[in-house]
Design an enzyme around this catalytic site. Sequence first.
Site, PDB file in Angstrom:
ATOM      1  N   LYS A 155       0.888  -1.145   0.051  1.00 43.90           N
ATOM      2  CA  LYS A 155       0.037  -0.020   0.052  1.00 43.90           C
ATOM      3  C   LYS A 155       0.867   1.331   0.098  1.00 43.90           C
ATOM      4  CE  LYS A 155      -4.327  -1.535   1.307  1.00 43.90           C
ATOM      5  NZ  LYS A 155      -5.733  -1.448   2.132  1.00 43.90           N
ATOM      6  N   LYS A 195      -4.419  -9.657  -7.391  1.00 46.31           N
ATOM      7  CA  LYS A 195      -5.873  -9.952  -6.253  1.00 46.31           C
ATOM      8  C   LYS A 195      -6.803  -8.954  -6.740  1.00 46.31           C
ATOM      9  CE  LYS A 195      -6.406  -7.917  -1.808  1.00 46.31           C
ATOM     10  NZ  LYS A 195      -7.396  -7.719  -1.264  1.00 46.31           N
ATOM     11  N   LYS A 250     -10.939  -3.654  -3.726  1.00 44.16           N
ATOM     12  CA  LYS A 250     -12.139  -2.351  -3.875  1.00 44.16           C
ATOM     13  C   LYS A 250     -11.459  -1.303  -4.506  1.00 44.16           C
ATOM     14  CE  LYS A 250     -13.759  -3.367   0.588  1.00 44.16           C
ATOM     15  NZ  LYS A 250     -12.813  -2.986   1.277  1.00 44.16           N
TER      16      LYS A 250
HETATM   17  P1  ATP Z   1      -8.932  -2.254   0.023  1.00 41.09           P
HETATM   18  O1  ATP Z   1      -8.674  -2.193  -1.689  1.00 41.09           O
HETATM   19  O2  ATP Z   1      -9.748  -1.368   0.456  1.00 41.09           O
HETATM   20  O3  ATP Z   1      -7.669  -2.971   0.683  1.00 41.09           O
HETATM   21  P2  ATP Z   1     -10.101  -5.059  -0.352  1.00 41.09           P
HETATM   22  O4  ATP Z   1     -11.223  -5.320  -1.505  1.00 41.09           O
HETATM   23  O5  ATP Z   1      -8.799  -5.771  -0.686  1.00 41.09           O
HETATM   24  O6  ATP Z   1     -10.151  -3.514   0.086  1.00 41.09           O
HETATM   25  P3  ATP Z   1     -10.637  -5.602   2.278  1.00 41.09           P
HETATM   26  O7  ATP Z   1     -11.568  -4.646   3.172  1.00 41.09           O
HETATM   27  O8  ATP Z   1      -8.836  -5.168   2.699  1.00 41.09           O
HETATM   28  O9  ATP Z   1     -10.571  -5.852   0.910  1.00 41.09           O
HETATM   29  O10 ATP Z   1     -10.786  -7.236   2.967  1.00 41.09           O
HETATM   30  C1  ATP Z   1     -12.108  -7.650   3.457  1.00 41.09           C
HETATM   31  C2  ATP Z   1     -12.042  -9.060   3.250  1.00 41.09           C
HETATM   32  O11 ATP Z   1     -12.160  -9.517   2.247  1.00 41.09           O
HETATM   33  C3  ATP Z   1     -10.554  -9.652   3.949  1.00 41.09           C
HETATM   34  O12 ATP Z   1     -11.041 -10.735   4.812  1.00 41.09           O
HETATM   35  C4  ATP Z   1      -9.862 -10.074   2.919  1.00 41.09           C
HETATM   36  O13 ATP Z   1      -9.060 -10.917   3.063  1.00 41.09           O
HETATM   37  C5  ATP Z   1     -10.901 -10.358   1.899  1.00 41.09           C
HETATM   38  N1  ATP Z   1     -10.633 -10.196   0.289  1.00 41.09           N
HETATM   39  C6  ATP Z   1     -10.473  -8.910   0.095  1.00 41.09           C
HETATM   40  N2  ATP Z   1     -10.187  -9.439  -1.563  1.00 41.09           N
HETATM   41  C7  ATP Z   1     -10.147 -10.672  -1.718  1.00 41.09           C
HETATM   42  C8  ATP Z   1      -9.937 -11.309  -2.769  1.00 41.09           C
HETATM   43  N3  ATP Z   1      -9.486 -10.876  -3.786  1.00 41.09           N
HETATM   44  N4  ATP Z   1     -10.038 -12.833  -2.640  1.00 41.09           N
HETATM   45  C9  ATP Z   1     -10.452 -13.229  -1.498  1.00 41.09           C
HETATM   46  N5  ATP Z   1     -10.614 -12.547  -0.409  1.00 41.09           N
HETATM   47  C10 ATP Z   1     -10.451 -11.242  -0.293  1.00 41.09           C
END
Ligand code: ATP
Length: 337
Positions: free
Chosen positions: A115, A198, A201
Amino acid sequence: MSSKPILFSGMAPSADSLQIGNYIGALLQWKEMQQANDAIFCVVDLHAITVPQDPAGLPDHTRRTAAQYIAAGIDPTMSILFVQSHVSAHTELAWILNTITGFGEASRMTQFKDKAAKQGTEAASLGLFAYPTLMAADILLYDTNVVPVGDDQKQHIELTRDLANRFNSRFGETFVIPEAIIMKETARIYDLQNPESKMSKTSASDSGVVWMMDEPSKTAKKIRSAVTDDDREIRFDRGAKPGVSNLLTILSAFTGTSVELLEQRFAGRGYGDLKGEVADAVVSTFEPIRSRALELLDDPSELDRILAVNAERAEAIAQPMLAKVYDRVGLLPRVRR
Ligand code: ATP
Ligand code: LTN
């Protein structure tokens, strides 16, 4: 509380919709686990502000995230569903944990490195650096036994365990040592346009992200345009066929059918068929979730009421734990007059 194990998990309100990875990697497990556990689900808004964000959008992102939890099956009368900043013990415990966390061990967190690199490391905030200790505080305040997350969070849970053990040995038995619950098969969903990275969001481009709150037609179109490869075989092989493997993982999660069975069923068929089935499965699951979330968002004061009641339930557990921690580290109690 009952004798069930205590479960804690959360997501950052960093967008106006959750994405399919959040659903598969987290929400699906949450929903299934809320019967057998005393579950606590948090909208971690204080984590969302560790990267640059728009304050005008945050209240809406927070309500929308809570609404999507409920719409996807989290029951806020059975489980506790609350907003992190509503319970001040989280930041207060995070400070204490900061004082026992090594600069070196915090520097090894790969999420911080990723990040921070996105913003240019010099611009990364101290808040982003301390993200994992706030997350540890979230978990440790509630005597949490299990933490269901995607595999990107594994390192943070390990740090949480280290900090809990360290605190317990320095200051006396205080924290329960939590365990990560990671569903191997679905732990990582990849971007549809860039199936090496990955899905998240906050990715730079929208075209590879499947949003829970998107219109069904948009979702179907995105899935039909997912990147695959030049040969024609439908088979799971993350290295050689990341796009197809990702679609198989998604279909498996949405239909409850194993990837092996899907490979057999799709033998000899084309990518168009696979994409069509994935699109149908995702749309038919997300459509009712989306409508329910929109209904909840139509009545923001009722949603705020649910969050207020739940913040009280969370605080009733968190505050006594914080008091115990303050006492253990030797902070002079304030005498109330
Ligand atoms: P950001 O972009 O704000 O980091 P994010 O979409 O990566 O958001 P988080 O809010 O950080 O998601 O994560 C929320 C939950 O969703 C966590 O348990 C994380 O491990 C899971 N998660 C996020 N992205 C994935 C993915 N691509 N595959 C599986 N699990 C995910
Ligand atoms: N860092 C987590 C969100 C999170 C969390 C938590 C998850 C914050 N606090 C406590 C489980 C338990 C993420 O998924 N990005």
